[in-house]
Structures are given as C-alpha cells and as structure tokens.
Write a protein that holds these residues in place. Structure first.
Motif, PDB file in Angstrom:
ATOM      1  N   THR A  79       0.854   8.487   1.658  1.00  0.00           N
ATOM      2  CA  THR A  79       1.277   9.711   1.666  1.00  0.00           C
ATOM      3  C   THR A  79       2.368  10.203   2.355  1.00  0.00           C
ATOM      4  OG1 THR A  79      -0.043  10.987   2.414  1.00  0.00           O
ATOM      5  CG2 THR A  79      -0.733  10.349   0.165  1.00  0.00           C
ATOM      6  N   PRO A  80       3.364  10.970   2.227  1.00  0.00           N
ATOM      7  CA  PRO A  80       4.289  11.528   3.371  1.00  0.00           C
ATOM      8  C   PRO A  80       3.627  11.711   4.633  1.00  0.00           C
ATOM      9  CG  PRO A  80       4.979  12.186   1.029  1.00  0.00           C
ATOM     10  CD  PRO A  80       3.712  11.593   1.152  1.00  0.00           C
ATOM     11  N   ARG A  81       2.552  12.374   4.594  1.00  0.00           N
ATOM     12  CA  ARG A  81       1.971  12.797   5.817  1.00  0.00           C
ATOM     13  C   ARG A  81       1.006  11.770   6.361  1.00  0.00           C
ATOM     14  NH1 ARG A  81       3.406  17.170   8.519  1.00  0.00           N
ATOM     15  NH2 ARG A  81       1.804  18.923   8.542  1.00  0.00           N
ATOM     16  N   GLU A  82       0.657  10.870   5.729  1.00  0.00           N
ATOM     17  CA  GLU A  82       0.036   9.689   6.214  1.00  0.00           C
ATOM     18  C   GLU A  82       1.094   8.833   7.054  1.00  0.00           C
ATOM     19  OE1 GLU A  82      -3.681   9.339   2.870  1.00  0.00           O
ATOM     20  OE2 GLU A  82      -1.949   8.056   2.912  1.00  0.00           O
ATOM     21  N   LYS A  83       2.162   8.753   6.445  1.00  0.00           N
ATOM     22  CA  LYS A  83       3.167   7.837   7.195  1.00  0.00           C
ATOM     23  C   LYS A  83       3.579   8.436   8.305  1.00  0.00           C
ATOM     24  CE  LYS A  83       5.540   5.702   3.082  1.00  0.00           C
ATOM     25  NZ  LYS A  83       6.690   5.811   2.056  1.00  0.00           N
TER      26      LYS A  83
ATOM     27  N   VAL B 146       0.942  -1.226   0.093  1.00  0.00           N
ATOM     28  CA  VAL B 146      -0.076  -0.156  -0.127  1.00  0.00           C
ATOM     29  C   VAL B 146       0.903   1.195   0.053  1.00  0.00           C
ATOM     30  CG1 VAL B 146      -2.089  -1.096   1.172  1.00  0.00           C
ATOM     31  CG2 VAL B 146      -0.385  -0.022   2.449  1.00  0.00           C
ATOM     32  N   SER B 147       0.410   2.316  -0.735  1.00  0.00           N
ATOM     33  CA  SER B 147       1.364   3.642  -0.834  1.00  0.00           C
ATOM     34  C   SER B 147       0.708   4.306   0.041  1.00  0.00           C
ATOM     35  CB  SER B 147       1.508   3.911  -2.232  1.00  0.00           C
ATOM     36  OG  SER B 147       0.390   4.478  -2.682  1.00  0.00           O
TER      37      SER B 147
ATOM     38  N   TYR C 206      -6.618   4.112   7.572  1.00  0.00           N
ATOM     39  CA  TYR C 206      -7.683   2.994   7.864  1.00  0.00           C
ATOM     40  C   TYR C 206      -8.321   2.413   6.574  1.00  0.00           C
ATOM     41  CZ  TYR C 206      -7.653   4.016  12.848  1.00  0.00           C
ATOM     42  OH  TYR C 206      -7.253   4.260  14.068  1.00  0.00           O
ATOM     43  N   GLU C 207      -8.669   3.474   5.753  1.00  0.00           N
ATOM     44  CA  GLU C 207      -9.122   2.773   4.376  1.00  0.00           C
ATOM     45  C   GLU C 207      -7.967   2.045   3.562  1.00  0.00           C
ATOM     46  OE1 GLU C 207     -12.223   4.359   0.973  1.00  0.00           O
ATOM     47  OE2 GLU C 207     -11.639   5.591   2.537  1.00  0.00           O
ATOM     48  N   LYS C 208      -7.075   2.736   3.789  1.00  0.00           N
ATOM     49  CA  LYS C 208      -5.750   2.103   2.854  1.00  0.00           C
ATOM     50  C   LYS C 208      -5.322   0.696   3.387  1.00  0.00           C
ATOM     51  CE  LYS C 208      -3.951   6.109   0.401  1.00  0.00           C
ATOM     52  NZ  LYS C 208      -3.012   7.283   0.384  1.00  0.00           N
ATOM     53  N   LEU C 209      -5.442   0.689   4.658  1.00  0.00           N
ATOM     54  CA  LEU C 209      -4.986  -0.401   5.263  1.00  0.00           C
ATOM     55  C   LEU C 209      -6.028  -1.472   5.593  1.00  0.00           C
ATOM     56  CD1 LEU C 209      -2.424   0.826   7.890  1.00  0.00           C
ATOM     57  CD2 LEU C 209      -1.862   0.057   5.495  1.00  0.00           C
ATOM     58  N   HIS C 210      -7.011  -1.069   5.270  1.00  0.00           N
ATOM     59  CA  HIS C 210      -8.293  -1.948   5.424  1.00  0.00           C
ATOM     60  C   HIS C 210      -8.234  -2.494   7.007  1.00  0.00           C
ATOM     61  CE1 HIS C 210      -8.608  -2.383   1.097  1.00  0.00           C
ATOM     62  NE2 HIS C 210      -7.424  -2.773   1.096  1.00  0.00           N
ATOM     63  N   VAL C 211      -8.317  -1.590   7.754  1.00  0.00           N
ATOM     64  CA  VAL C 211      -8.424  -1.612   9.110  1.00  0.00           C
ATOM     65  C   VAL C 211      -9.712  -0.684   9.552  1.00  0.00           C
ATOM     66  CG1 VAL C 211      -6.186  -2.725   9.454  1.00  0.00           C
ATOM     67  CG2 VAL C 211      -6.736  -0.051   9.798  1.00  0.00           C
TER      68      VAL C 211
ATOM     69  N   ALA D 186       1.087  -1.782  10.349  1.00  0.00           N
ATOM     70  CA  ALA D 186       2.363  -0.812  10.078  1.00  0.00           C
ATOM     71  C   ALA D 186       3.481  -1.694  10.512  1.00  0.00           C
ATOM     72  CB  ALA D 186       2.114   0.414  10.616  1.00  0.00           C
ATOM     73  N   LEU D 187       3.585  -2.284  11.602  1.00  0.00           N
ATOM     74  CA  LEU D 187       4.735  -3.010  12.128  1.00  0.00           C
ATOM     75  C   LEU D 187       5.038  -3.919  11.072  1.00  0.00           C
ATOM     76  CD1 LEU D 187       4.321  -2.467  15.949  1.00  0.00           C
ATOM     77  CD2 LEU D 187       5.791  -1.384  14.483  1.00  0.00           C
ATOM     78  N   GLU D 188       4.105  -4.732  10.705  1.00  0.00           N
ATOM     79  CA  GLU D 188       4.555  -6.007  10.096  1.00  0.00           C
ATOM     80  C   GLU D 188       4.612  -5.963   8.796  1.00  0.00           C
ATOM     81  OE1 GLU D 188      -0.129  -7.976   9.248  1.00  0.00           O
ATOM     82  OE2 GLU D 188       1.266  -8.543  11.311  1.00  0.00           O
ATOM     83  N   MET D 189       4.166  -4.722   8.021  1.00  0.00           N
ATOM     84  CA  MET D 189       4.724  -4.369   6.980  1.00  0.00           C
ATOM     85  C   MET D 189       5.608  -3.310   6.594  1.00  0.00           C
ATOM     86  SD  MET D 189       0.533  -3.772   5.315  1.00  0.00           S
ATOM     87  CE  MET D 189       1.141  -3.488   3.685  1.00  0.00           C
ATOM     88  N   ARG D 190       6.279  -3.088   7.898  1.00  0.00           N
ATOM     89  CA  ARG D 190       7.632  -2.211   7.721  1.00  0.00           C
ATOM     90  C   ARG D 190       7.169  -0.772   7.147  1.00  0.00           C
ATOM     91  NH1 ARG D 190      10.418  -5.436  10.528  1.00  0.00           N
ATOM     92  NH2 ARG D 190       9.138  -7.504  10.401  1.00  0.00           N
ATOM     93  N   LEU D 191       5.941  -0.308   7.635  1.00  0.00           N
ATOM     94  CA  LEU D 191       5.745   0.971   6.878  1.00  0.00           C
ATOM     95  C   LEU D 191       6.082   2.055   7.751  1.00  0.00           C
ATOM     96  CD1 LEU D 191       2.023   0.326   5.732  1.00  0.00           C
ATOM     97  CD2 LEU D 191       3.947   0.597   4.388  1.00  0.00           C
TER      98      LEU D 191
END
Lengths: 211, 211
Positions: free
Chosen positions: A152-156, A149-150, A190-195, A205-210
């Motif tokens: 945006t900088p702000r989201e990260k 999933v991509s 939440y929408e992007k990560l489907h949570v 986030a941790l397991e995808m190393r985002l």
DNA sequence: GCTTTCCTCCCCATAATTGGGGATTTCCTG
DNA sequence: CAGGAAATCCCCAATTATGGGGAGGAAAGC
C-alpha cells in the motif's frame, strides 16, 4: 582533420597502427607513445580530439590515464582498446568516462570507424563489449517479476524510510504517525515480503525496485 | 546463411530494405511485414536468426513484440531500429532484451553490419545510442569511491552476511566465530561506515559496492 | 447495507541489536 | 623488539526490534 594521440605499449601494434592512421585521410596522428606516464602533459601540448588508449600498459594504466586526462580536459574523447574482455575492466572504463571501448583487431578500418564515431559525439563499442554492457544493464534494471508484491502507499513510504536507515521512532516522526502504527506497517511489510528483519526487507526492497 | 524477418511499417523503407537485404550474400530474408501482430506466429514458422524490428508500429509496439518473441524463443536475436533516440524507449528496449539498437540510416551497409554482429553473439549499438547507454550507465555508478573505506577481509565477510539478512547468531555460525566476535566486527563496521544500524550498513554497502 | 481494505493506535513479552568497557593472540612491519 | 593492525572472545546495560494479540474509523466496492 581529427587529431589523434596514441598510447600502446606493444611496439609492433603501435607502429603499424601509427602508419595506418597517419596515412588515412581526415586523420592526423599527433604522436604515439609506449606508456601513459606523460599523458596529461602530451594532451595539453597537442590538444588532440581523440586519444586512443591501451588499457594495460607498464606504469600508469589506461584507465588512470584517462581519468587524469578527463580531469584536465573533459572534451577530449578517449577510446579504450584492449585484448581483454574482462567485465571489471569494461565496467571501470565506462565509469571513468570512456567514450568507446574496442577489442584489438587486425582490421584497422575498425579503428578509423571508432575514431570518427567518438569524434562526432557518439560512442563506439565492439560487438562483444556492447553485449556485455547490455547484459550488465539488464541485470541492473530488470526486476524479477515472478515475485511481485503489492504494498500500500503507506507501506511503501515506510519501506522507503527503512531504506534510508531510519528507526521506528524516526519513521513515526517523518510520517507523522505513532510508533505503534509504524510497527503495524512494518509487520505487514515483513509478511508481504516474507522476511523478518529490517536488513532483509531493505535488501529485498532494493532488488525488487520497490523504492 | 542468416535468416532474417523484418517488421517495418513504412512501406518505402520496408521495400527498399527488403530489396537490399535479399540481394546481399549471406543473408536470407524470410519475410517483411508492416506490423508485428503475428510476430510470434511468424517467428515460429520461419525460425529466423535475426529479427529486425521497428520500434513504433501500428498495433503492437516493437518492444512488446520483442518481449513476446523472446519468451517463446530466447535464441532469436532482435535488432531494434528507430528514428527516435528517446531515452525511455532505449531503456525499455534494452531491459526487454534487445540485442541491438540502431538508428534508421540511409546507408544499408549499417544494417548488414548490425545483423552480422548480433548473429555472431555480439550486440550492435549506433554511436548515438551507445553514447546514451554509456551515459545512463555512468549516472548509475558514478558516486562510488569518493568516500572510500577499507574494511578488513573478515569485516567484509560479516558485511556480506548482513546483506543477506542474517542475524548475529547466524553470522557467527556461518563464519565459525562466536557471537561476541560478530558483535565486535559489526561495531567496527558501523564506525568505519559512519552508521549505527544494520539497515543503514546494508544500504551503504550496496551503494558503495563493498559486497 | 455489508464486506473488505487501509490506516490508525494500543498492550504485552520476548528476542535482538547496539554501545561502552576490556582482554588475548597472531602476524607483520619498521 | 616494539608497535600496530587484525581477529578473537567476554561482560554489562540500554535501546530497539519483533511477534502476538486486539480495536476503531474511513473509504471503496459489491
């Protein structure tokens, strides 16, 4: 001359190994003991270069003994030997600073090789142990690529704050944006990560190393 | 008979290694190539047991080639060889699924040992590489239990549910206890972990390996 | 110029969590 | 047997998070 100290509770193995090591050029066996109770004292006394340590012994375990030895003298190389290939033990030994980990073998040349390897600043792992270590390594660092999933900088940035356990208010403060904006970003995340909750997002986030 | 495929851009090393491997009992060298451009095709054709792969070659890198090979045939063992001990390269190779990683050496016996090790399902790491891997491993898992907290079995169970992203209601259902009890347990968990929100507890649980 | 993406901000309403009390039962240990 | 730890349950109130809208500005790409 590599000075060696041996800890091994099995009488047979201890004696045959002692005989072999003592008879090998370049090695000097300072002592061989059936338990690691006085390990620290013995290390202080003999100042060995390499300690060959059985992992399972009556009384103090090899890992505990190693930890104690490393505490008083971090220069001593410790070579763990065992019959078990238990994942937890391997893990614990490595975390405690083992310089090598070998499976007990009837071929004493392997011991000599391992001893010289660690003496020279390297590490020595038996093939089966090395395979385990690499597998653990991969499972830790290889991320699932099918669910990319991509953000945006702000989201990260916001997600990183969430991982630190910050509330919306704190994130707003840290990023110099309003509470509402944080809210918006998190809705998008939440929408992007489907949570649909912070804990889920954090785990993902941790397991995808985002972050 | 272990079937081997060799990729090595250095002409001298490639030829001398070919000669040695081809002349060793138990090994069968299917081919030796100066680059990995056709690696996948060659693996398909020769069905080797072990691929000996230089990490730095003109065109496709050894790691990329390995990744491609593993994709079409995950049973092939890949042994990475290099002159460099660069951390990033080692890391990348391991993550890409390398079965072994050896430093180029003038002693061809080492190659044979490594090949047989990986052929038998183990892994083979040169001492200096093994030391790097163990060091990386330790740095990842070092700060574990200096802040040890003891959670009761039930609390651990609840915490595990939280890590899965479950809500109080879902946890209550999963553990067959009431919402109130979940609430109580979580209050206790927060106090023990010194946190005051689910995301914080989850992060702490993961980094303390309580779950 | 137009569209898209990103960042920003706001409103509202509902759902969920958090923190503070307190209570009972069971089981284990000194 | 007394004390404590663990697990279970409840009430109440405040805070926080979530989900649904909408909307404007800036920058980038077609």
């Amino acid at each position: 001359m590599i000075r060696i100290l041996l800890f091994e509770d099995n009488k047979n193995l201890r004696e045959s190994l002692s005989l072999y090591l003592a008879g090998t050029d370049g090695l000097w066996l300072s002592g061989a003991y059936a338990n690691a109770t006085d390990a620290v004292k013995l290390v202080r006394k003999y100042q060995p270069d390499v300690v060959l340590m059985d992992i399972q012994m009556p009384g103090i375990s090899g890992i505990e003994a190693m930890r104690a030895i490393k505490k008083v003298n971090s220069e001593v190389k410790v070579l763990i030997q065992t019959v078990f290939e238990n994942d937890d033990k391997v893990f614990a030994a490595i975390c405690a600073g083992a310089n090598g980990y070998i499976i007990k073998t009837p071929k004493p040349e392997n011991y000599v090789q391992a001893i010289t390897d660690v003496y020279n600043g390297g590490s020595h792992l038996s093939p089966s142990i090395a395979a385990k270590v690499l597998a653990m390594f991969q499972s830790q660092f290889v991320m699932k690529e099918q669910t990319y999933v991509s953000l945006t900088p702000r989201e990260k940035e916001v997600l990183q704050c969430m991982v630190k356990g910050m509330s919306y208010k704190m994130i707003a403060d840290a990023c110099n944006i309003s509470f509402s904006t944080v809210h918006s970003h998190i809705k998008n995340i939440y929408e992007k990560l489907h949570v649909n909750s912070a804990p889920e997002a954090v785990v993902k986030a941790l397991e995808m190393r985002l972050v």
